[in-house]
Enzyme design. Structure first.
Site, mmCIF file in Angstrom:
data_model
loop_
_atom_site.group_PDB
_atom_site.id
_atom_site.type_symbol
_atom_site.label_atom_id
_atom_site.label_comp_id
_atom_site.label_asym_id
_atom_site.label_seq_id
_atom_site.Cartn_x
_atom_site.Cartn_y
_atom_site.Cartn_z
ATOM 1 N N ASP A 1 -5.437 12.800 12.469
ATOM 2 C CA ASP A 1 -6.109 11.505 12.412
ATOM 3 C C ASP A 1 -5.943 10.815 13.753
ATOM 4 O O ASP A 1 -5.532 11.443 14.721
ATOM 5 C CB ASP A 1 -5.587 10.651 11.256
ATOM 6 C CG ASP A 1 -4.080 10.478 11.308
ATOM 7 O OD1 ASP A 1 -3.529 10.582 12.416
ATOM 8 O OD2 ASP A 1 -3.474 10.246 10.262
ATOM 9 N N ASP B 1 4.187 0.751 12.089
ATOM 10 C CA ASP B 1 2.996 0.044 11.581
ATOM 11 C C ASP B 1 2.917 -1.403 12.090
ATOM 12 O O ASP B 1 1.858 -2.002 12.092
ATOM 13 C CB ASP B 1 3.001 0.025 10.054
ATOM 14 C CG ASP B 1 3.109 1.416 9.471
ATOM 15 O OD1 ASP B 1 2.132 1.910 8.925
ATOM 16 O OD2 ASP B 1 4.193 2.023 9.606
ATOM 17 N N LYS C 1 0.838 -1.205 0.000
ATOM 18 C CA LYS C 1 0.000 0.000 0.000
ATOM 19 C C LYS C 1 0.870 1.251 0.000
ATOM 20 O O LYS C 1 0.643 2.181 -0.783
ATOM 21 C CB LYS C 1 -0.904 0.002 1.239
ATOM 22 C CG LYS C 1 -1.629 1.307 1.449
ATOM 23 C CD LYS C 1 -2.499 1.289 2.693
ATOM 24 C CE LYS C 1 -1.800 1.740 3.943
ATOM 25 N NZ LYS C 1 -1.514 3.173 4.012
ATOM 26 N N ASN C 2 1.874 1.263 0.894
ATOM 27 C CA ASN C 2 2.655 2.489 1.061
ATOM 28 C C ASN C 2 3.584 2.763 -0.111
ATOM 29 O O ASN C 2 4.217 3.815 -0.157
ATOM 30 C CB ASN C 2 3.443 2.450 2.375
ATOM 31 C CG ASN C 2 2.508 2.650 3.568
ATOM 32 O OD1 ASN C 2 1.322 2.926 3.390
ATOM 33 N ND2 ASN C 2 3.050 2.513 4.766
ATOM 34 N N ARG D 1 -4.717 10.830 4.035
ATOM 35 C CA ARG D 1 -3.631 11.796 4.215
ATOM 36 C C ARG D 1 -2.506 11.633 3.205
ATOM 37 O O ARG D 1 -1.840 12.593 2.846
ATOM 38 C CB ARG D 1 -3.022 11.610 5.607
ATOM 39 C CG ARG D 1 -3.697 12.339 6.689
ATOM 40 C CD ARG D 1 -2.825 12.276 7.926
ATOM 41 N NE ARG D 1 -2.212 13.566 8.203
ATOM 42 C CZ ARG D 1 -1.046 13.950 7.782
ATOM 43 N NH1 ARG D 1 -0.310 13.166 7.046
ATOM 44 N NH2 ARG D 1 -0.589 15.135 8.100
#
Ligand code: UD1
Length: 418
Positions: free
Chosen positions: A118, A306, A23-24, A94
């Site tokens: 957030d 994470d 994802k990142n 974001r």
């Protein structure tokens, strides 16, 4: 009926899971496709909500995003984009802020909504802005938008105060079209940064040193569209390592990159999860009760922030007392309240959590607060007595394509109901 994930005590897990693209990384590669006109093809793209949000953002700017095959994305950049990232999309994700650098490189200006806070607390973008300013960008903030302009981007030495992932990426993407050389010092070293640099270099950029603390970028006059395969998701891989740690068993993580998870594998070993490089990716086995250990999150190659929710879930059932220290995001302990509802003994004090492991947690209704926290509740629930109902699973969908299905396929007692 309310959408939720239901998990009952499971294990041992047995078999293999396939690790999706990161994802990142993919979000940044998609942002980079605004750099120049042409047709881009990305392989190994995870089917997650954040990719849909980034697709919407690209479409709002004038690009066309399609999926010609599962896990492939085709992005057509017709040129002449509208370099504006609207509030409705930035507010949802974001990471949208990474369009700032490439839009400045391509159009010499950009208007991007200011991201809000957030669940991790305030996440400022001052380092992004300071880095870009050194390349000659001027900023004007009004009505909740940053208006950035730089008719002539100029290479510069950018020393980051902290190895911020987003700031490194924004500066790198702006610098590829700047006049002359840019050197980013104290750059973030995450594998996703190296993946973005590989993508940009394939486009014709001249970047050296990505993956180390010093990145040198020689600006070029032209770039071209490319095809690229997204690096595997080390955070998704960590989720399955934690799952096998809690539930026991033996798993092969097909496609995982053990070399991107050295420190994590070391910590897994301390807790009693054996890992080894496998021709297909990474092999992991856990047979006994986990052991306590102390962990501090750090920028790569340290233990990623994470990973922390999964590690805390594991330590909640480990033998002994552990101390976990968060060094990146101050407010990243909210899921702890949910683990406590499942019987975990965790005390938080500022950046620290002290965890006294119990033999077993007890299933309870709990709620996701963010992507990784949601996945950590799934992990914890695998070892909890009875049934755990996890509410608001849409958070998990933002970063996981098929967590429930893959866990079920290796023997977990898990289902999604809605
Ligand atoms: C990225 C990852 C996120 C991961 C984080 C750290 C994406 C989409 N997200 O987020 O999953 O947890 O890296 O590995 O890739 N900071 C500032 N000013 C800035 C920028 C950052 O003070 O201008 C601070 C942040 O508040 C935080 C720390 O620096 O405390 C690290 O943030 P950063 O590395 O920038 O994280 P992100 O790129 O937002």
């Amino acid at each position: 009926m309310v959408d939720r994930i239901i998990v009952r005590r499971s294990g041992p897990l047995e078999g293999s899971v396939t690790i999706n693209g990161a994802k990142n990384s993919v979000l940044k590669l998609m942002a980079a496709s605004t750099l120049t006109a042409g047709t881009y093809v990305l392989h190994n793209v995870p089917a997650i909500t954040d990719v849909s949000i980034m697709s919407e953002l690209l479409e709002a700017m004038g690009l066309k995003v399609t999926s010609p095959a599962p896990n492939d994305l085709q992005i057509v950049n017709p040129g002449d984009l509208t370099p504006v990232a609207p509030y409705e999309l930035v507010e949802q994700m974001r990471a949208s802020i990474v369009v700032l650098g490439p839009l400045l490189a391509a159009y010499g200006e950009a208007r991007v909504a200011l991201p809000g806070g957030d669940d991790f607390g305030p996440r400022p973008i001052d380092m992004h802005l300071r880095g870009l300013e050194l390349l000659g960008v001027t900023f004007d903030t009004a009505h909740g938008y940053i208006h950035a302009s730089a008719p002539n981007l100029q290479g510069a030495r950018v020393m980051l105060e902290f190895p911020s992932v987003g700031a490194t990426e924004n500066v790198m993407m702006a610098a590829v079209r700047a006049k002359g050389q840019t050197v980013i010092e104290n750059a973030a070293r995450e594998p996703e940064i190296a993946d973005l640099a590989a993508f940009l270099n394939r486009m014709g950029a001249e970047i050296l040193g990505a993956g180390t603390s010093t990145i040198t970028i020689d600006g070029v006059d032209a770039l071209h569209s490319v095809e690229h395969t997204v690096v595997p998701d080390r955070i998704e891989a960590a989720t399955y390592l934690a799952a096998v740690g809690v539930a026991g068993g033996e798993l092969t993580l097909v496609g995982a990159r053990p070399d991107h998870m050295d420190m994590l594998c070391q910590k897994m070993g301390e807790m009693g999860v054996r890992t080894s490089t496998d021709p297909e990716g990474l092999w992991a086995m856990s047979q006994k009760r986990l052991r306590a250990t102390d962990i501090a999150t750090l920028p790569y190659p340290g233990v990623a922030t994470d990973y922390k929710p999964f590690l805390v879930a594991m330590l909640s059932v480990a033998d002994g007392v552990s101390i976990v220290t968060e060094n990146l995001f101050s407010g990243r302990f909210r899921y702890v309240d949910e683990l406590i509802r499942m019987g975990a003994d965790i005390r938080t004090e500022g950046h620290h959590a002290v965890i006294r492991g119990f033999e077993s947690l007890s299933g309870a209704p709990v709620k996701c607060h963010d992507i990784r926290a949601g996945a950590a509740l799934v992990v914890a629930a695998l070892g909890a007595e009875g049934e755990t109902e996890i509410y608001d699973p849409w958070h998990v969908d933002r970063g996981y394509a098929n967590l429930v299905e893959q866990l079920k396929a290796v023997g977990a007692n898990i289902e999604r109901v809605s």
